[in-house]
Design a protein around this motif. Structure first.
Motif, PDB file in Angstrom:
ATOM      1  N   LYS A   1       0.844  -1.197   0.000  1.00  0.00           N
ATOM      2  CA  LYS A   1       0.000   0.000   0.000  1.00  0.00           C
ATOM      3  C   LYS A   1       0.881   1.249   0.000  1.00  0.00           C
ATOM      4  O   LYS A   1       1.784   1.374   0.830  1.00  0.00           O
ATOM      5  CB  LYS A   1      -0.911  -0.006   1.216  1.00  0.00           C
ATOM      6  CG  LYS A   1      -1.898   1.119   1.213  1.00  0.00           C
ATOM      7  CD  LYS A   1      -2.842   1.060   2.370  1.00  0.00           C
ATOM      8  CE  LYS A   1      -3.770   2.251   2.217  1.00  0.00           C
ATOM      9  NZ  LYS A   1      -4.681   2.426   3.256  1.00  0.00           N
ATOM     10  N   ASN A   2       0.647   2.129  -0.957  1.00  0.00           N
ATOM     11  CA  ASN A   2       1.356   3.410  -1.073  1.00  0.00           C
ATOM     12  C   ASN A   2       2.837   3.268  -1.418  1.00  0.00           C
ATOM     13  O   ASN A   2       3.606   4.210  -1.238  1.00  0.00           O
ATOM     14  CB  ASN A   2       1.197   4.256   0.193  1.00  0.00           C
ATOM     15  CG  ASN A   2      -0.250   4.576   0.481  1.00  0.00           C
ATOM     16  OD1 ASN A   2      -1.038   4.789  -0.445  1.00  0.00           O
ATOM     17  ND2 ASN A   2      -0.629   4.570   1.738  1.00  0.00           N
TER      18      ASN A   2
ATOM     19  N   GLY B   1      -1.105   7.966  -8.928  1.00  0.00           N
ATOM     20  CA  GLY B   1      -1.809   7.187  -7.912  1.00  0.00           C
ATOM     21  C   GLY B   1      -1.433   7.673  -6.524  1.00  0.00           C
ATOM     22  O   GLY B   1      -0.743   8.678  -6.354  1.00  0.00           O
ATOM     23  N   GLU B   2      -1.900   6.945  -5.529  1.00  0.00           N
ATOM     24  CA  GLU B   2      -1.601   7.303  -4.142  1.00  0.00           C
ATOM     25  C   GLU B   2      -0.372   6.543  -3.680  1.00  0.00           C
ATOM     26  O   GLU B   2      -0.468   5.415  -3.217  1.00  0.00           O
ATOM     27  CB  GLU B   2      -2.797   6.991  -3.253  1.00  0.00           C
ATOM     28  CG  GLU B   2      -4.001   7.856  -3.578  1.00  0.00           C
ATOM     29  CD  GLU B   2      -5.163   7.602  -2.644  1.00  0.00           C
ATOM     30  OE1 GLU B   2      -4.944   7.173  -1.504  1.00  0.00           O
ATOM     31  OE2 GLU B   2      -6.293   7.841  -3.084  1.00  0.00           O
TER      32      GLU B   2
ATOM     33  N   SER C   1       3.426   7.010  -1.522  1.00  0.00           N
ATOM     34  CA  SER C   1       4.236   7.861  -0.654  1.00  0.00           C
ATOM     35  C   SER C   1       5.718   7.521  -0.733  1.00  0.00           C
ATOM     36  O   SER C   1       6.557   8.284  -0.262  1.00  0.00           O
ATOM     37  CB  SER C   1       3.757   7.755   0.797  1.00  0.00           C
ATOM     38  OG  SER C   1       3.835   6.407   1.233  1.00  0.00           O
TER      39      SER C   1
ATOM     40  N   ALA D   1       2.642  13.484  -0.511  1.00  0.00           N
ATOM     41  CA  ALA D   1       1.343  12.794  -0.464  1.00  0.00           C
ATOM     42  C   ALA D   1       0.287  13.541  -1.267  1.00  0.00           C
ATOM     43  O   ALA D   1       0.363  14.686  -1.521  1.00  0.00           O
ATOM     44  CB  ALA D   1       0.883  12.645   0.977  1.00  0.00           C
TER      45      ALA D   1
END
Length: 172
Positions: free
Chosen positions: A70-71, A104-105, A107, A172
């Motif tokens: 994720k991320n 996209g998301e 980080s 972010a």
């Protein structure tokens, strides 16, 4: 120079551009056996993403993009044909991959690289994760290496390089 985003639905010739760049850079350029270079490829599925560069009809460079956690995005199998190395193609390739990733998301972007390319990635804003085995990407796909053992002591293989882990935190 033309930039192409490759997905599972892309024309077949774009996959061949990437394979040509990999074969030229890794197999011919570095002496990596073809079965080692291609033996670990995963099947092309709905998540497949790659970026390739073409110049005047010639394959120039390519890389894959995956999302191990994720991320977290991973840029992998970065290759530039021998004819285009040290001419800015690698920087263009990474910047184009980052553009796509940042839609996209995400980080953090990670790269598992040969040590001899470390300075190249550092110029693009990546930082070495010192002492951490780069294979940790598979074990900790969330990109949190803060508690990872810091005792990785790489040694050159018969091809003359070892791998390192680099990362870049992105807004972010």
């Amino acid at each position: 120079m033309e930039v192409y985003r490759v997905t599972k639905d892309s024309p077949e010739w774009l996959f061949k551009v990437y394979d040509y760049a990999r074969t030229d850079a890794f197999c011919f350029g570095q002496g990596i056996p073809v079965n080692f270079e291609y033996g670990h490829d995963e099947p092309i599925d709905d998540t497949y993403q790659a970026v390739v560069l073409v110049d005047e009809g010639k394959p120039v460079a390519g890389c894959k993009i995956t999302y191990p956690g994720k991320n977290v995005a991973r840029i992998a199998r970065v290759c530039v044909t021998r004819e285009y190395q040290h001419k800015g193609a690698g920087s263009i390739l990474i910047k184009e991959a980052e553009k796509w990733i940042l839609e996209g998301e995400v980080s953090k972007i990670v790269i598992n690289s040969q040590n001899r390319a470390q300075k190249f990635y550092e110029k693009l804003g990546y930082e070495l994760v010192p002492g951490v085995d780069p294979r940790i990407i598979e074990e900790r796909p969330d990109g949190d290496y803060s508690s990872a053992p810091r005792d990785y002591a790489p040694s050159n293989n018969k091809l003359g390089f070892f791998c390192v882990l680099l990362e870049k935190n992105v807004p972010a």
